[in-house]
Design a protein around this motif. Structure first.
Motif, PDB file in Angstrom:
ATOM      1  N   LYS A   1       0.840  -1.196   0.000  1.00  0.00           N
ATOM      2  CA  LYS A   1       0.000   0.000   0.000  1.00  0.00           C
ATOM      3  C   LYS A   1       0.878   1.249   0.000  1.00  0.00           C
ATOM      4  CE  LYS A   1      -3.791   0.519   0.098  1.00  0.00           C
ATOM      5  NZ  LYS A   1      -4.757   0.653  -1.037  1.00  0.00           N
ATOM      6  N   LEU A   2       0.528   2.165  -0.885  1.00  0.00           N
ATOM      7  CA  LEU A   2       1.234   3.440  -0.965  1.00  0.00           C
ATOM      8  C   LEU A   2       0.823   4.323   0.192  1.00  0.00           C
ATOM      9  CD1 LEU A   2       3.083   5.226  -2.791  1.00  0.00           C
ATOM     10  CD2 LEU A   2       0.976   6.075  -3.851  1.00  0.00           C
ATOM     11  N   LYS A   3       1.815   4.852   0.886  1.00  0.00           N
ATOM     12  CA  LYS A   3       1.528   5.668   2.073  1.00  0.00           C
ATOM     13  C   LYS A   3       2.183   7.036   1.908  1.00  0.00           C
ATOM     14  CE  LYS A   3       1.691   1.431   4.816  1.00  0.00           C
ATOM     15  NZ  LYS A   3       2.075   0.554   3.700  1.00  0.00           N
ATOM     16  N   PRO A   4       1.507   8.097   2.330  1.00  0.00           N
ATOM     17  CA  PRO A   4       2.095   9.434   2.199  1.00  0.00           C
ATOM     18  C   PRO A   4       3.220   9.653   3.193  1.00  0.00           C
ATOM     19  CG  PRO A   4       0.007   9.538   3.373  1.00  0.00           C
ATOM     20  CD  PRO A   4       0.157   8.122   2.916  1.00  0.00           C
ATOM     21  N   GLY A   5       4.128  10.552   2.830  1.00  0.00           N
ATOM     22  CA  GLY A   5       5.193  10.923   3.732  1.00  0.00           C
ATOM     23  C   GLY A   5       6.484  10.172   3.477  1.00  0.00           C
ATOM     24  N   LYS A   6       7.466  10.498   4.294  1.00  0.00           N
ATOM     25  CA  LYS A   6       8.811   9.936   4.174  1.00  0.00           C
ATOM     26  C   LYS A   6       8.937   8.684   5.038  1.00  0.00           C
ATOM     27  CE  LYS A   6      13.554  11.445   5.271  1.00  0.00           C
ATOM     28  NZ  LYS A   6      14.346  12.588   5.775  1.00  0.00           N
ATOM     29  N   LEU A   7       9.617   7.674   4.506  1.00  0.00           N
ATOM     30  CA  LEU A   7       9.854   6.456   5.270  1.00  0.00           C
ATOM     31  C   LEU A   7      10.785   6.766   6.440  1.00  0.00           C
ATOM     32  CD1 LEU A   7       9.547   3.326   5.447  1.00  0.00           C
ATOM     33  CD2 LEU A   7      11.643   3.173   4.087  1.00  0.00           C
ATOM     34  N   ARG A   8      10.365   6.393   7.649  1.00  0.00           N
ATOM     35  CA  ARG A   8      11.157   6.749   8.828  1.00  0.00           C
ATOM     36  C   ARG A   8      11.703   5.523   9.574  1.00  0.00           C
ATOM     37  NH1 ARG A   8      10.835  12.011   9.418  1.00  0.00           N
ATOM     38  NH2 ARG A   8       9.082  13.131   8.503  1.00  0.00           N
ATOM     39  N   THR A   9      11.329   4.352   9.121  1.00  0.00           N
ATOM     40  CA  THR A   9      11.824   3.153   9.788  1.00  0.00           C
ATOM     41  C   THR A   9      12.704   2.352   8.831  1.00  0.00           C
ATOM     42  OG1 THR A   9       9.888   1.866   9.097  1.00  0.00           O
ATOM     43  CG2 THR A   9       9.774   2.982  11.235  1.00  0.00           C
ATOM     44  N   THR A  10      13.641   1.611   9.414  1.00  0.00           N
ATOM     45  CA  THR A  10      14.485   0.722   8.604  1.00  0.00           C
ATOM     46  C   THR A  10      14.430  -0.673   9.212  1.00  0.00           C
ATOM     47  OG1 THR A  10      16.436   1.294   9.918  1.00  0.00           O
ATOM     48  CG2 THR A  10      16.037   2.573   7.906  1.00  0.00           C
ATOM     49  N   ASN A  11      14.348  -1.665   8.329  1.00  0.00           N
ATOM     50  CA  ASN A  11      14.204  -3.030   8.810  1.00  0.00           C
ATOM     51  C   ASN A  11      15.183  -3.997   8.155  1.00  0.00           C
ATOM     52  OD1 ASN A  11      11.839  -2.598  10.517  1.00  0.00           O
ATOM     53  ND2 ASN A  11      10.762  -2.179   8.595  1.00  0.00           N
TER      54      ASN A  11
ATOM     55  N   VAL B   1      24.904  -9.944  12.469  1.00  0.00           N
ATOM     56  CA  VAL B   1      23.815  -9.040  12.837  1.00  0.00           C
ATOM     57  C   VAL B   1      24.272  -8.053  13.910  1.00  0.00           C
ATOM     58  CG1 VAL B   1      21.509  -8.896  13.853  1.00  0.00           C
ATOM     59  CG2 VAL B   1      22.042 -10.726  12.222  1.00  0.00           C
ATOM     60  N   ALA B   2      24.977  -8.556  14.915  1.00  0.00           N
ATOM     61  CA  ALA B   2      25.424  -7.693  16.012  1.00  0.00           C
ATOM     62  C   ALA B   2      26.387  -6.622  15.529  1.00  0.00           C
ATOM     63  CB  ALA B   2      26.087  -8.549  17.109  1.00  0.00           C
TER      64      ALA B   2
ATOM     65  N   LEU C   1      27.639  -0.917  14.008  1.00  0.00           N
ATOM     66  CA  LEU C   1      28.095   0.035  12.992  1.00  0.00           C
ATOM     67  C   LEU C   1      27.037   1.101  12.712  1.00  0.00           C
ATOM     68  CD1 LEU C   1      29.893  -2.400  10.518  1.00  0.00           C
ATOM     69  CD2 LEU C   1      30.970  -0.611  11.897  1.00  0.00           C
ATOM     70  N   VAL C   2      25.776   0.687  12.634  1.00  0.00           N
ATOM     71  CA  VAL C   2      24.690   1.646  12.393  1.00  0.00           C
ATOM     72  C   VAL C   2      24.608   2.638  13.544  1.00  0.00           C
ATOM     73  CG1 VAL C   2      22.183   1.903  12.264  1.00  0.00           C
ATOM     74  CG2 VAL C   2      23.326   0.178  10.871  1.00  0.00           C
ATOM     75  N   ASP C   3      24.687   2.132  14.778  1.00  0.00           N
ATOM     76  CA  ASP C   3      24.634   3.028  15.941  1.00  0.00           C
ATOM     77  C   ASP C   3      25.780   4.032  15.914  1.00  0.00           C
ATOM     78  OD1 ASP C   3      22.381   1.787  16.844  1.00  0.00           O
ATOM     79  OD2 ASP C   3      23.439   0.438  18.230  1.00  0.00           O
ATOM     80  N   GLY C   4      26.967   3.548  15.529  1.00  0.00           N
ATOM     81  CA  GLY C   4      28.124   4.433  15.460  1.00  0.00           C
ATOM     82  C   GLY C   4      27.963   5.499  14.392  1.00  0.00           C
ATOM     83  N   MET C   5      27.416   5.116  13.242  1.00  0.00           N
ATOM     84  CA  MET C   5      27.197   6.084  12.162  1.00  0.00           C
ATOM     85  C   MET C   5      26.191   7.146  12.572  1.00  0.00           C
ATOM     86  SD  MET C   5      27.060   3.545   8.849  1.00  0.00           S
ATOM     87  CE  MET C   5      28.436   2.448   8.462  1.00  0.00           C
ATOM     88  N   LYS C   6      25.149   6.722  13.286  1.00  0.00           N
ATOM     89  CA  LYS C   6      24.132   7.685  13.723  1.00  0.00           C
ATOM     90  C   LYS C   6      24.721   8.680  14.730  1.00  0.00           C
ATOM     91  CE  LYS C   6      20.027   4.792  13.001  1.00  0.00           C
ATOM     92  NZ  LYS C   6      18.917   4.048  13.649  1.00  0.00           N
ATOM     93  N   ARG C   7      25.548   8.185  15.652  1.00  0.00           N
ATOM     94  CA  ARG C   7      26.163   9.083  16.638  1.00  0.00           C
ATOM     95  C   ARG C   7      27.178  10.011  15.994  1.00  0.00           C
ATOM     96  NH1 ARG C   7      26.122   4.338  19.871  1.00  0.00           N
ATOM     97  NH2 ARG C   7      28.305   3.941  19.284  1.00  0.00           N
TER      98      ARG C   7
END
Length: 522
Positions: free
Chosen positions: A484-494, A509-510, A515-521
């Motif tokens: 389903k097409l939803k309005p707005g920007k995608l805000r979650t990543t899976n 996985v760990a 690495l993702v946490d480090g990139m965000k910080r």
């Protein structure tokens, strides 16, 4: 949103589609009078070969060729669509006429009928410079046979003459073979047109066509030699066949008739094409009516004068059985789609492109409502490395998008369909180039449907693009896509969670999470 063919389809053809023959009319017909001829790239990007196989409910080879031409050309103006709807309405009101004409047109459902278009598109075999000799020997042979009834000595002359005529006769067989398929089918085509015109529903709108039919009908007798020969080969014994062949050779009937007929047909090319298009369009009307009757639902598009406008309700992909339908409205702004792989972005872009094309070509959209301004359709969806041509993915995409940038300056309204721009380069430059290209493509009266994995691109394009996204639902044990097409920007990543659900090693996985946490910080 996996592409699958509908279950329990009605009238869908099975078996081999000979596209080398089906596309001949499109390839040979001049495209100067159309609004747009769909490019090979867009044809491939939108899977239009499969779409054609689904849409094609024609009962003749000429109708099939012309339907392919219909799908590859957007007409300039409404005349073609209005003519098509007029014929469809006739068949809807009179089922008996529909049945009768379907039977007549189906007589052209032969491979040989593909060659009719060559009679007005192709170059004819030229008469040899010594054609006068053929005419002279033919006349001498006829005169000698007549005189032999009074002077038997002339039979000796005929015996000497026969080998010469046999040589010319069999020399001409190759020329004859080239037209042995098309000319008999032209006779059937003319007869079919004549029977369609006998209906009171068709005659008033086709007064000029009747002249073309009458002119071709006058050639029926000399052209029948081709039909007679084909019939005799199938129905008579070998001995009688040899006798008939001997008579034709003695009087040089075949070369004299062939070059006489070709000279006449060469001057009647436009009349032949008029008849071809008339019968083919009648078949296309039958095909589209069958298509509409078998679809879950469909509509005729509204072509508006409003620029940069697209309003769609409950649109679906015709090849996806029980697919999810979506709505979207563009009014002055284009669309940027975000979402994970397999969530439906590319399929939705194709769905809109296919319906925008079919709406402007066969006047049919697989939607509840489809309103758009007249637009040319261009795409950059399925790009691959050209290893033989020594072109990288990125360079191939650069060349493709350069063509689209040039099209955006053509003065016509365009619909650009773009899937994950510049994914062949690094993320920083990809975002920068993507923003620049998309802004340039939509400066005028053009619209773009573009997808991206770069959510940062959404921030740069918020003023000129509406943002939509597709996403998945992840529970404890599975990934579910609702498409389903939803309005707005995608805000979650899976993405990492999907790795975990697919039993990737825990260490992988760990580390990805860290690495993702480090990139965000950072």
């Amino acid at each position: 949103m996996k592409t699958t063919k509908p279950e329990n389809p009605q009238h869908i053809k099975t078996g081999f589609f000979n596209f080398s023959q089906i596309e001949k009319y499109f390839l040979n017909e001049k495209q100067k009078s159309v609004f747009q001829a769909i490019s090979d790239r867009t044809f491939q990007d939108l899977d239009l070969e499969d779409i054609f196989k689904f849409i094609d409910r024609t009962v003749s080879s000429v109708g099939q060729q012309y339907l392919y031409y219909f799908m590859r050309t957007i007409p300039d103006g409404d005349t073609r669509r209005q003519r098509l709807e007029r014929v469809i309405s006739v068949f809807k009101k009179d089922p008996d006429l529909k049945t009768a004409l379907t039977a007549e047109i189906s007589k052209l459902n032969k491979t040989d009928a593909y060659y009719i278009s060559g009679l007005f598109h192709g170059k004819y075999t030229e008469r040899p410079s010594w054609y006068w000799l053929i005419q002279t020997l033919s006349a001498i042979s006829a005169m000698a046979v007549i005189l032999s009834f009074f002077f038997q000595q002339i039979l000796i002359f005929l015996i000497i003459l026969l080998p010469v005529n046999l040589g010319i006769h069999y020399w001409n067989k190759n020329n004859l073979h080239q037209y042995g398929s098309s000319i008999p089918q032209l006779l059937i085509l003319t007869q079919t047109a004549q029977k369609i015109l006998k209906s009171g529903e068709f005659a008033p709108q086709n007064v000029g066509l009747q002249k073309s039919v009458d002119l071709m009908d006058q050639l029926g007798l000399p052209m029948s030699i081709f039909k007679i020969e084909a019939k005799l080969q199938g129905e008579i014994g070998q001995f009688v066949d040899y006798v008939f062949e001997l008579i034709k050779a003695l009087f040089l009937i075949e070369p004299v008739l062939l070059f006489t007929i070709l000279k006449i047909l060469d001057s009647k090319r436009q009349h032949i094409q008029n008849i071809f298009q008339f019968v083919a369009e009648t078949d296309i009307a039958l095909s589209i009516l069958a298509l509409r009757e078998s679809a879950p639902y469909c509509c005729k598009p509204t072509i508006t004068a409003q620029k940069k406008h697209l309003h769609i309700e409950q649109v679906y992909h015709p090849l996806i059985f029980n697919g999810v339908a979506n709505d979207i409205t563009l009014d002055g702004k284009s669309v940027l789609l975000t979402g994970s792989n397999m969530s439906g972005k590319t399929t939705f872009i194709r769905t809109v492109g296919i319906n925008a094309l079919l709406g402007q070509t066969i006047n049919t959209c697989f939607a509840k409502q489809f309103a758009m301004s007249a637009m040319k359709i261009h795409s950059s969806i399925r790009i691959s490395d050209d290893l033989l041509g020594d072109k990288s993915y990125y360079f191939e995409e650069v060349l493709t998008l350069k063509n689209l940038l040039e099209e955006s300056q053509s003065g016509h309204s365009n619909l650009f369909l773009l899937d994950e721009l510049f994914k062949g380069t690094n993320s920083i430059e990809r975002i920068a180039i993507g923003k620049s290209v998309l802004s340039y493509l939509t400066r005028g009266n053009d619209l773009a449907l573009a997808s991206t994995h770069d959510r940062e691109l959404s921030d740069y394009l918020a003023d000129t693009f509406d943002l939509y996204h597709f996403t998945e639902v992840i529970d404890e044990e599975s990934v579910v896509f609702d498409y389903k097409l939803k309005p707005g920007k995608l805000r979650t990543t899976n993405a990492i969670r999907i790795l975990e659900l697919n039993d990737y090693p825990k260490e992988v996985v760990a580390e990805a999470v860290r690495l993702v946490d480090g990139m965000k910080r950072g």
